[in-house]
Structure formats: structure tokens, C-alpha cells
Scaffold this motif. Sequence first.
Motif, short mmCIF file in Angstrom:
data_model
loop_
_atom_site.label_atom_id
_atom_site.label_comp_id
_atom_site.label_asym_id
_atom_site.label_seq_id
_atom_site.Cartn_x
_atom_site.Cartn_y
_atom_site.Cartn_z
N UNK A 182 -29.80 -1.09 42.18
CA UNK A 182 -30.44 -1.72 41.02
C UNK A 182 -31.71 -0.98 40.64
N UNK A 229 -31.39 2.17 33.22
CA UNK A 229 -31.80 0.83 33.67
C UNK A 229 -30.62 -0.13 33.57
N UNK A 230 -30.51 -1.07 34.55
CA UNK A 230 -29.37 -1.99 34.50
C UNK A 230 -29.22 -2.68 33.14
N UNK A 231 -30.33 -2.97 32.47
CA UNK A 231 -30.21 -3.68 31.21
C UNK A 231 -29.52 -2.82 30.15
N UNK A 265 -25.36 -2.77 31.15
CA UNK A 265 -25.17 -4.09 31.77
C UNK A 265 -23.79 -4.25 32.39
N UNK A 266 -22.76 -3.78 31.67
CA UNK A 266 -21.40 -3.94 32.22
C UNK A 266 -21.22 -3.09 33.46
N UNK A 300 -21.78 -6.78 26.65
CA UNK A 300 -22.98 -6.08 27.11
C UNK A 300 -24.22 -6.95 26.85
N UNK A 330 -24.26 -10.15 29.05
CA UNK A 330 -24.66 -9.86 30.43
C UNK A 330 -26.16 -9.55 30.50
N UNK A 331 -26.66 -8.76 29.54
CA UNK A 331 -28.07 -8.37 29.57
C UNK A 331 -28.96 -9.59 29.42
N UNK A 332 -28.63 -10.47 28.47
CA UNK A 332 -29.53 -11.59 28.19
C UNK A 332 -29.38 -12.73 29.18
N UNK A 374 -28.95 -10.25 33.47
CA UNK A 374 -29.85 -9.21 33.97
C UNK A 374 -31.32 -9.54 33.71
N UNK A 375 -31.61 -10.12 32.55
CA UNK A 375 -33.01 -10.47 32.26
C UNK A 375 -33.57 -11.49 33.23
N UNK A 394 -34.46 -5.50 36.34
CA UNK A 394 -33.29 -5.07 35.60
C UNK A 394 -33.63 -4.29 34.33
#
Lengths: 404, 121, 134
Positions: free
Chosen positions: A130, A309-311, A314-315, B106, B109-111, B114-115, B120
Motif C-alpha cells: 500500500x 498511489x492506491x487511490x 483503485x481496482x 474505480x 472503490x476510491x471514494x 480507499x479514502x 491511500x
Amino acid sequence: MTKVFEVALGIVTSIGGFLEAGSLATSAQAGAEFGFQLLWVIALGTLCLIFLVEMSGRLAAVSHHTIASAMRERFGFNFFVVPLLTVALVSLLTLGAELGGVCMALQLATGVALQWWALPVMVLVWVLLWRGSFGLIEKGVSLLGLVTVAFLVAMFRLHAPLGEVAAGLVPRLPDHDSGRYWFLAVSILGASLTPYLFYFYSSGAIEDHWDKKDLGTNRMVATLGMSFGGILAAAVLVVAAMVFLPRGVRIESYEQVALMLIDAFGHWGFWLFVAAFGIACLGAVLEITLAVAYLVAQGFGWNWGENVKPRDAARFAATYTLALVVAMLPVVAGVDPLRLTNVSMVLSAASLPVATLPFLVLMNDPTYVKGHANGRFGNAVVLVVIVLACVLAVVSLPLELVGG
Amino acid sequence: MVRLAHDVLDSQLVDRKGRPCGKADGIVLLVGEHGAPRVVALEVGALTLARRLHPRLSRWLARWGRRLGAAAPHAYRIPWSQVRRIDEKEITVDIDAAATPLWSLERWLAERVIDRLPGGA
Amino acid sequence: MALLRVVMIAVLLAAAGCGGSGDATDVRALASWAATTDMVAAAWTQHEVPRRYSLRAVGRARQALTERGRHLDALPAAARARVGEALQRLDRAVAELAEAIERGDRTGAVPIRARLQAEARTLGEVAAGLEARS
């Protein structure tokens, strides 16, 4: 100067990355039961791996495609789905074996049962992925992984009879227990040629922005790195042959393997083994987890990369997180890590045709590799070894499962 | 000349910001009045892929996927007129992927995930 | 379908093959675990391995001895009797070793090693005899 450093680092990386639960366990078993007789299989597997890794790097440098993305583009989704699922499943199983290895190393060190280590290990790996970058993971773990050179040192400290060792490099038929002999042979081939290794390598080459200028480096790293890795696996086999065979100890659990360096190093031996085993497995865990996420992300065209960055991927990040959790299930369920290792090595051998034949087609397709297509010798070596591995696997896996 | 199956189908797509945004999972052809087929769009998404494997799989995925709301599987069409460049490595399309359903999973998942986790972003 | 048939035949052959050679293999495994406990005892008495590891390793050996010890019915009578007796003595020795490790009694563990080695030898001989016959 930077070039030399780059090559040196690449070689160090592959040494550290080569030895893991699979090759360590299968080499130790082979040495304990058959002395030096199975050394030729390590040599054969390493030779084939050198070719596959070199091809993987060449594909990435010339076509700027990873194996997964080129395979999907060239053969279409309906075909690609077969190697995708096969490699993903085999890799998850192998990942489980390596995670089991890390937990086992911690159990050896502390006496606390390995199931208790599953969650902490998973969190550690996840945080490294991560927060860490590709370079940090590749180089950091590999430098630590140099502790596995202890097996080579042990081989010399025990005064291995080098003449007999060399004789083991000549292929021969077994003088006893032929079923077991071929089962171990195929396990060794599976351990040397686990598909994630060369799939991962092409992703790494893209992460490091290789191009045609890097072809020379690629050839050096593949040849020297994988050879040194193979030599380490061979050293494990030799040490096991000298320590376990005369005492009549056959390897059925990692508790036995843990005794292997004591003859050479005394009270340091146990801790050297635990460190080498734990770090080698941890390195493999990081690589395989990433390899699974790379494979899926490249197969579906998502944005991917360990330097992102993971963000922003994301997938991709979600995929490696999920892979870790799924792969840990057998360890938590109490499956013996050595058994898991053996089964996943044979399955990885069985999966080789699906994982490598389409790759071989790519490497002979001028659309992708331009004037850098495979030579006949490379094609022949890979073809012969993977067919051999697959046939042996299909015959010997039932044998092992039935419990011969 | 563009060879559709060879150069387009299953190639990597990148949007105008250079972000990977899926593969050319399908190609939409329209047969005109005089019977000459014309390429009208690229189709991207899990539903397209599932249909290539088996039409029933696609219907099944659509039915069950609806429960996922914003992140439901889709078959998004990018008009052929938005295709800017086709080369060996990828196909560049003149869209902002983040503003399309291509980015729904995407973004979700991000919002949503991961946030809420440390480190992240 | 053809592949499936090949696999089926391989499984049947394997099942048939294992019935014949499994016995010698089981006795070999017993001998191997006897030798393993001796290695652990040696390492522990010489301060080369930690106590908790030694306990676990001996525990693993006991578990393996129990599991393997159940599959001796197919052995010829003479061999079965010899293995059975060796296994009883071995079980006692291993249990005493576990207690010694638990107590931290290294000097007490030293004489147990000779007994472990003797049983490893006996079991090895029986296995060799069975292997020579098959």
C-alpha cells in the motif's frame, strides 16, 4: 558505471527472488530422499527459466506490452480467459504456500502456532504494498534475501564431494521408488518455473520503463541472476542430501527442514535458516500478490502500477488486497504449509503449457517482437521442458493425492 | 487501413489524459441501407466481455449486477468519431474517462474504500 | 474426454500401486521421524535450538508417529510385531524427551538419544527388509 550497477542490482534481485518456499522445500525433499540424483532437474528447470525470463523482458522492452496485455490482444478475450484463470488460480495457491512459509518461519522462531501469524503477516504485506514503491519492494526484499546465500556457504562448510555433486547433473533413471522420484522431479520443475515469475518480470520491465537499449541488460540479468538462483536451489539439495540422507530423515514437515543448517553453522544454523526461509517467502509473497494484480489489471485494461498511489489505481489495489485475503484462507484453515507447497508446485507444472505456449507464439510473432524473435534453440528448450513437466505432473499428481 | 480484429479489438484504450481506461472489448457495426457495414463505436465493459463468452452469461451478469448500483457492470460505447490515434501499443480516444461509466467501479472503490483507509491517497 | 480418461487410469494405477509399496514407505516414515526426534534432541541438548521449537518439533513427530502407526495392518505378521514393539518403545522415549524439554533438563535428555537411535535403526532394518522383498 550506472549500467554496471543496474546489472548488479538486477542480478542480486533475481537471486533474492529465486529461492522461496517452493524451491526450498522441493530441493530439500529431493536431497533427503535421493541424494544428488535429482540435481539435473534443477539445472534443466533453471535453463528453461533463463529462457522464459529473458523472453519476458525482451517482449516488454521491444513491444512495450506485458505478457498479459499482449496475449489478450493477440489471441482475443475468449482465448485469453483460459490462461488468465489458470495462472491466477495457480498463483493464488502458490501465494498461499508462501504465506504459509512466512507464518511457519515465525512459528519456528517463536513457538506460537502459525495460524496466529496469518493476520499480522497479511497486514504487514498489505502495508508494504500500500505504501511502498516497486523499487523499494524489489530491491529491499532482494537485498535482505541475500541471507539465502547461507545455503551455498553451508555446502562448502560441509565439504560437499564436488565430484559426486557434478555427477548428479547427468540425467538418470531412479534406482528406487520411481514414483516418488518423478513426483519430486516434477515438483522441482514446477518450483523453478512457476508462471508468476515470468509474468511478473514483464510487468517489472514496464514499471522500470525498459526499451530496446535494455536488451543487453535483460540478457545478463536473466542469465546470471537465474543461474545464481538455480545454484542456491542446488545448494539446498546438496546440504539436505548431506544432512538428512545419512540419518534416514525424509522431509514431511518444515520442522524437519529447520534443522538443515545446524551441522554447518551450529547454533547460528537454526536462526540462519529461519531468517533465510522467512525472508525468501516474504519476498515471494510480495511478488506473487503483485503478479496477480498485474495480471488482472492488464487483462482488463485498468490503470495499474505499484508506483501509483492506491487511490489512482483503485481496482488494482483492491485486487491485490483481495488476492492476499483469498490466498491466506488455506493457511487459516490449518492446511499444512508443506503439503500446500507440494500440491501447488505440481499444479504449477501442470499449468505450464497453458501459461507458456501462447507466450511462445507471441515471442515468434514479428508484430510484437519485430526483428527480436526467438531463436530455434530457445524455442526448443522451452517446448521440451514444459511438455515434460506437464506430462509428469498429470501422471504424478493423482499419485501424490492418493497418498503413494 | 485499419484491421478491426487485428489492430482494434482487445487493444488497450487510453483517454485524452493518457489514463488506461479498459480494452476495446467490442466493436459496434451498423449495417446501412445499401448493406455496407460501418463502424460506429467501440464498446467497453464487463457486459460486452460476458456476451463474447456467452450471451446468457451477459444477461445473467446484467440482472445480478444491477444490485451494485453505481458500480454495476456496463457496456459503454465510445463513438468511433472520438478515436484519435491507433498505434501498436494502444488506442487513444478523445474522452475524459473519469466522467464516464468506465470509471464507475474505480470511483466507487476510491471514494467508498480507499479514502477511508490510511495512506491511500 | 480423452484427457479425463488418462487421468482416471492414472488414478486407478496409482491407487493400485500404493497398496503394494505403501507399507515399506510407512515404516520408512516411522524410522525417519525417530531419526528426526534424535536430531531435535541433539540440537536441543547442545543449545542449538530454542525450547519452544523443540517442543513443537517433538509434538509434530508424535503426531506423525500416531498417524503412520495406524497403517500397519497390511504388514506381514513378523514385521508387524517388530514394528509394533519398536513403536511402543519409541513412543515412551519421545514422551520422556518431551518431558525433559519441558523441564529444561538437558542432561536428562542425553541418554534418551541412544534409545531413539536404536529404534530408528530397528525400523530402518524392517523397512529395508520389506523393500528388498517387494
